[in-house]
Design a protein around this motif. Structure first.
Motif, PDB file in Angstrom:
ATOM      1  N   PHE A  33     -18.350  67.836  44.249  1.00  0.00           N
ATOM      2  CA  PHE A  33     -17.448  66.783  43.821  1.00  0.00           C
ATOM      3  C   PHE A  33     -16.829  67.177  42.487  1.00  0.00           C
ATOM      4  N   GLY A  34     -15.532  67.035  42.391  1.00  0.00           N
ATOM      5  CA  GLY A  34     -14.839  67.359  41.150  1.00  0.00           C
ATOM      6  C   GLY A  34     -14.303  68.766  41.074  1.00  0.00           C
ATOM      7  N   SER A  35     -14.428  69.520  42.155  1.00  0.00           N
ATOM      8  CA  SER A  35     -13.972  70.911  42.116  1.00  0.00           C
ATOM      9  C   SER A  35     -12.639  71.127  42.823  1.00  0.00           C
ATOM     10  N   LYS A  36     -12.095  70.096  43.471  1.00  0.00           N
ATOM     11  CA  LYS A  36     -10.846  70.259  44.218  1.00  0.00           C
ATOM     12  C   LYS A  36      -9.980  69.008  44.127  1.00  0.00           C
ATOM     13  N   GLY A  37      -8.692  69.193  44.322  1.00  0.00           N
ATOM     14  CA  GLY A  37      -7.747  68.097  44.496  1.00  0.00           C
ATOM     15  C   GLY A  37      -7.697  67.098  43.364  1.00  0.00           C
ATOM     16  N   ARG A  38      -7.647  65.825  43.738  1.00  0.00           N
ATOM     17  CA  ARG A  38      -7.542  64.749  42.748  1.00  0.00           C
ATOM     18  C   ARG A  38      -8.731  64.702  41.807  1.00  0.00           C
ATOM     19  N   ASP A  39      -9.887  65.114  42.307  1.00  0.00           N
ATOM     20  CA  ASP A  39     -11.083  65.093  41.467  1.00  0.00           C
ATOM     21  C   ASP A  39     -10.919  65.994  40.248  1.00  0.00           C
ATOM     22  N   VAL A  40     -10.288  67.141  40.428  1.00  0.00           N
ATOM     23  CA  VAL A  40     -10.061  68.058  39.308  1.00  0.00           C
ATOM     24  C   VAL A  40      -9.185  67.381  38.259  1.00  0.00           C
ATOM     25  N   ASP A  41      -8.132  66.726  38.705  1.00  0.00           N
ATOM     26  CA  ASP A  41      -7.234  66.026  37.781  1.00  0.00           C
ATOM     27  C   ASP A  41      -7.968  64.907  37.055  1.00  0.00           C
ATOM     28  N   TYR A  42      -8.791  64.168  37.789  1.00  0.00           N
ATOM     29  CA  TYR A  42      -9.545  63.066  37.198  1.00  0.00           C
ATOM     30  C   TYR A  42     -10.481  63.582  36.104  1.00  0.00           C
ATOM     31  N   PHE A  43     -11.267  64.612  36.420  1.00  0.00           N
ATOM     32  CA  PHE A  43     -12.212  65.128  35.446  1.00  0.00           C
ATOM     33  C   PHE A  43     -11.513  65.806  34.273  1.00  0.00           C
ATOM     34  N   SER A  44     -10.390  66.418  34.522  1.00  0.00           N
ATOM     35  CA  SER A  44      -9.628  67.024  33.437  1.00  0.00           C
ATOM     36  C   SER A  44      -9.150  65.959  32.461  1.00  0.00           C
ATOM     37  N   LYS A  45      -8.619  64.872  32.998  1.00  0.00           N
ATOM     38  CA  LYS A  45      -8.167  63.765  32.153  1.00  0.00           C
ATOM     39  C   LYS A  45      -9.342  63.129  31.419  1.00  0.00           C
ATOM     40  N   LEU A  46     -10.438  62.913  32.122  1.00  0.00           N
ATOM     41  CA  LEU A  46     -11.622  62.325  31.508  1.00  0.00           C
ATOM     42  C   LEU A  46     -12.133  63.211  30.374  1.00  0.00           C
ATOM     43  N   ARG A  47     -12.162  64.515  30.599  1.00  0.00           N
ATOM     44  CA  ARG A  47     -12.630  65.459  29.584  1.00  0.00           C
ATOM     45  C   ARG A  47     -11.739  65.392  28.339  1.00  0.00           C
ATOM     46  N   ARG A  48     -10.418  65.351  28.541  1.00  0.00           N
ATOM     47  CA  ARG A  48      -9.490  65.270  27.401  1.00  0.00           C
ATOM     48  C   ARG A  48      -9.696  63.980  26.609  1.00  0.00           C
ATOM     49  N   LEU A  49      -9.856  62.874  27.321  1.00  0.00           N
ATOM     50  CA  LEU A  49     -10.039  61.595  26.643  1.00  0.00           C
ATOM     51  C   LEU A  49     -11.383  61.522  25.914  1.00  0.00           C
ATOM     52  N   LEU A  50     -12.419  62.035  26.533  1.00  0.00           N
ATOM     53  CA  LEU A  50     -13.729  62.036  25.886  1.00  0.00           C
ATOM     54  C   LEU A  50     -13.726  62.907  24.632  1.00  0.00           C
ATOM     55  N   ALA A  51     -12.970  63.984  24.662  1.00  0.00           N
ATOM     56  CA  ALA A  51     -12.894  64.884  23.508  1.00  0.00           C
ATOM     57  C   ALA A  51     -12.259  64.188  22.305  1.00  0.00           C
ATOM     58  N   LYS A  52     -11.428  63.184  22.550  1.00  0.00           N
ATOM     59  CA  LYS A  52     -10.763  62.453  21.472  1.00  0.00           C
ATOM     60  C   LYS A  52     -11.646  61.358  20.873  1.00  0.00           C
ATOM     61  N   MET A  53     -12.733  61.023  21.564  1.00  0.00           N
ATOM     62  CA  MET A  53     -13.612  59.947  21.112  1.00  0.00           C
ATOM     63  C   MET A  53     -14.518  60.417  19.980  1.00  0.00           C
ATOM     64  N   ALA A  54     -14.866  59.494  19.140  1.00  0.00           N
ATOM     65  CA  ALA A  54     -15.845  59.775  18.085  1.00  0.00           C
ATOM     66  C   ALA A  54     -17.208  59.999  18.731  1.00  0.00           C
ATOM     67  N   PRO A  55     -18.056  60.851  18.136  1.00  0.00           N
ATOM     68  CA  PRO A  55     -19.384  61.114  18.713  1.00  0.00           C
ATOM     69  C   PRO A  55     -20.192  59.843  18.962  1.00  0.00           C
ATOM     70  N   GLY A  56     -20.116  58.882  18.082  1.00  0.00           N
ATOM     71  CA  GLY A  56     -20.847  57.628  18.286  1.00  0.00           C
ATOM     72  C   GLY A  56     -20.360  56.870  19.504  1.00  0.00           C
ATOM     73  N   ASP A  57     -19.048  56.896  19.725  1.00  0.00           N
ATOM     74  CA  ASP A  57     -18.489  56.237  20.902  1.00  0.00           C
ATOM     75  C   ASP A  57     -18.880  56.969  22.175  1.00  0.00           C
ATOM     76  N   GLN A  58     -18.951  58.296  22.115  1.00  0.00           N
ATOM     77  CA  GLN A  58     -19.397  59.077  23.278  1.00  0.00           C
ATOM     78  C   GLN A  58     -20.832  58.704  23.637  1.00  0.00           C
ATOM     79  N   LYS A  59     -21.673  58.572  22.630  1.00  0.00           N
ATOM     80  CA  LYS A  59     -23.076  58.204  22.870  1.00  0.00           C
ATOM     81  C   LYS A  59     -23.172  56.804  23.465  1.00  0.00           C
ATOM     82  N   LEU A  60     -22.342  55.887  22.957  1.00  0.00           N
ATOM     83  CA  LEU A  60     -22.339  54.528  23.485  1.00  0.00           C
ATOM     84  C   LEU A  60     -21.906  54.520  24.948  1.00  0.00           C
TER      85      LEU A  60
END
Length: 71
Positions: A33-60
């Motif tokens: 799961f997450g290696s093809k098609g829409r899943d790749v786009d979803y995880f890519s977007k999620l990864r970019r957004l998580l990278a912008k979060m403060a570490p405390g917010d990531q932990k929360l």
């Protein structure tokens, strides 16, 4: 979620050093799961957004996901 946070999966469930039996992570498979098609786009977007979060917010967010996963 581990891929999105760019951490090994054991870190989501284990606080501390790598357990001996998990020290060698298996490479991802093409059919996972997450290696093809829409899943790749979803995880890519999620990864970019998580990278912008403060570490405390990531932990929360991780804590909340763990709580939801247990119910």
């Amino acid at each position: 979620m581990a891929r999105s946070l760019e951490v090994p999966m054991y870190r989501l469930f284990h606080a501390g050093e790598v357990p001996a039996e998990l020290s060698k992570m298996k490479p991802s498979k093409d059919d996972e799961f997450g290696s093809k098609g829409r899943d790749v786009d979803y995880f890519s977007k999620l990864r970019r957004l998580l990278a912008k979060m403060a570490p405390g917010d990531q932990k929360l967010l991780l804590h909340m996901a763990q709580k939801v996963g247990r119910d």
